[in-house]
Enzyme design. Structure first.
Site, PDB file in Angstrom:
ATOM      1  CG  LEU A 213      96.905 -18.279  35.652  1.00  0.00           C
ATOM      2  CD1 LEU A 213      95.447 -17.840  35.627  1.00  0.00           C
ATOM      3  CD2 LEU A 213      97.048 -19.579  36.459  1.00  0.00           C
ATOM      4  CG  HIS A 214     102.210 -21.190  30.911  1.00  0.00           C
ATOM      5  ND1 HIS A 214     102.704 -21.109  32.191  1.00  0.00           N
ATOM      6  CD2 HIS A 214     102.839 -22.241  30.332  1.00  0.00           C
ATOM      7  CE1 HIS A 214     103.604 -22.061  32.373  1.00  0.00           C
ATOM      8  NE2 HIS A 214     103.707 -22.763  31.263  1.00  0.00           N
ATOM      9  NE  ARG A 215     102.427 -26.164  33.998  1.00  0.00           N
ATOM     10  CZ  ARG A 215     103.506 -26.656  33.444  1.00  0.00           C
ATOM     11  NH1 ARG A 215     103.409 -27.374  32.338  1.00  0.00           N
ATOM     12  NH2 ARG A 215     104.694 -26.444  33.952  1.00  0.00           N
ATOM     13  CG  ASP A 288      99.829 -22.234  35.090  1.00  0.00           C
ATOM     14  OD1 ASP A 288     100.809 -21.521  34.744  1.00  0.00           O
ATOM     15  OD2 ASP A 288      98.794 -22.329  34.407  1.00  0.00           O
TER      16      ASP A 288
END
Length: 369
Positions: A213-215, A288
């Protein structure tokens, strides 16, 4: 001999230009220089990293660094303009959708240097994503468009691009994935950080999942990240999860004390090979990331995309990807379908065959001759 500048700014960009470098070396008809804008400076991006990719160190490092989008884009533009004025290339090749892609395309076009965009035509329709803005602007001024999937052709034609400039080439990210997967078979993986997690799961006869997850829309808000983590905690009661955590994600987790529970194993950012070693054998990947949607499709690994949209619809239409949004109940339900053996069966899309870079180089050699 005609000379190309190959522009990369962030670590994933080098995965995309690596097959192009190898194809250029095999072709022998075009000279090239690798330009590292320094948009992301990774201390681990050293000789071992480039040796792993099978490409030489960058010829130019511009050290643009961070800052806001405007600051970073501006610094890259200034440095790249100086470089092009000092030693003018015959064409500039950009990949993907990072700020370096946008900045160097604008500079080249204003200097009347042709621009080739690899991964052209991808659209999410979500203009709150910086990447979408970069994609749209780059494609508005590029000269050659190398497309990974049918939706890209449709978008570019709708935007008025001439058929002769659009080339359905396949996907260089898949070229690199297949190259690295073959190397992995012959590699000693015992030193990878991810090997310990896999060994523990194997000893317990347990399947496992992988999370990335990084968005900003998912991880910058404590409320949103806590909702997603709640779903991950529930999944982890049935399936151990490995979570290579992005620095911005870790920052939110630590700042707001978000509880991951006992069955989610946090690890640091991984090298390409170590991460591939982990996710290729996962029961399911939750992400994501745009690139991981494609890579899981290429290897047939079930992928649950925690976003409301995707600019890579072929991974849903043909591949192993399901876009679920951020509703915790939907995330959990889709993972349980996979674990029951009711998950989506996909296939590798047309031309994702490991030869996209060769097709790109052949087109560029012909266009520049």
């Amino acid at each position: 001999m005609k000379r190309l500048y190959l522009v990369a700014g962030a670590r994933p960009n080098f995965m995309k230009i690596a097959p192009i470098v190898r194809a250029l070396q095999s072709h022998g008809g075009l000279a090239y220089k690798i330009i590292h804008t320094g948009q992301h400076y990774d201390r681990e991006m050293n000789e071992v990293f480039f040796e792993e990719l099978g490409i030489p160190q960058p010829d130019i490092f511009m050290a643009a660094g961070g800052g806001s989008h405007a600051q970073q884009t501006g610094k890259i533009m200034l440095a790249f303009e100086e470089l092009c004025n000092t030693e003018r290339p015959d064409a500039v090749l950009v990949v993907g959708d990072v700020n370096s892609t946008l900045a160097c395309s604008i500079v080249a076009k204003k200097l009347s240097i042709p621009v080739a965009h690899v991964e052209a035509g991808l659209r999410s329709g979500d203009m709150t994503m910086p990447e979408e803005i970069n994609r749209v602007v780059t494609d508005s001024i590029a000269d050659w468009f190398f497309v990974t999937e049918p939706s890209g052709i449709a978008h570019l034609k709708r935007e008025g691009k001439p058929d002769a400039a659009i080339h359905y080439a396949g996907h260089v990210m898949v070229d690199n994935l297949l190259y690295q997967a073959e190397k992995l078979v012959r590699s000693d993986t015992s030193g990878f950080e991810t090997s310990n997690f896999k060994t523990v799961c194997a000893n317990n006869d347990a399947r496992y999942g992988v999370v990335t997850l990084h968005r900003p829309s998912n991880v910058d808000s404590a409320e949103m990240l806590a909702r997603i983590v709640g779903a991950l905690r529930e999944i982890a009661t049935e399936l151990p999860l490995a979570f290579p955590v992005h620095p911005r994600t870790r920052g939110t987790i630590e700042k707001f004390g978000i509880d991951l529970g006992p069955n989610i194993t946090l690890v640091g950012p991984q090298s390409y090979m170590s991460f591939l070693h982990l996710w290729k054998d996962a029961a399911v990947v939750l992400t994501d990331s745009g690139g991981l949607q494609e890579e899981t499709t290429a290897l047939g690994v079930p992928c649950i995309t925690i976003r409301e949209n995707t600019e890579r619809p072929v991974t849903v239409d043909e591949g192993s990807n399901v876009v679920v949004g951020t509703d915790p109940a939907r995330i959990v339900a889709e993972v349980r379908k996979v674990l029951r053996g009711e998950g989506k069966q996909g296939r590798r899309p047309h031309l994702w065959d490991g030869r996209a870079a060769q097709r790109i180089v052949e087109v560029l050699a012909r266009e520049l001759s």
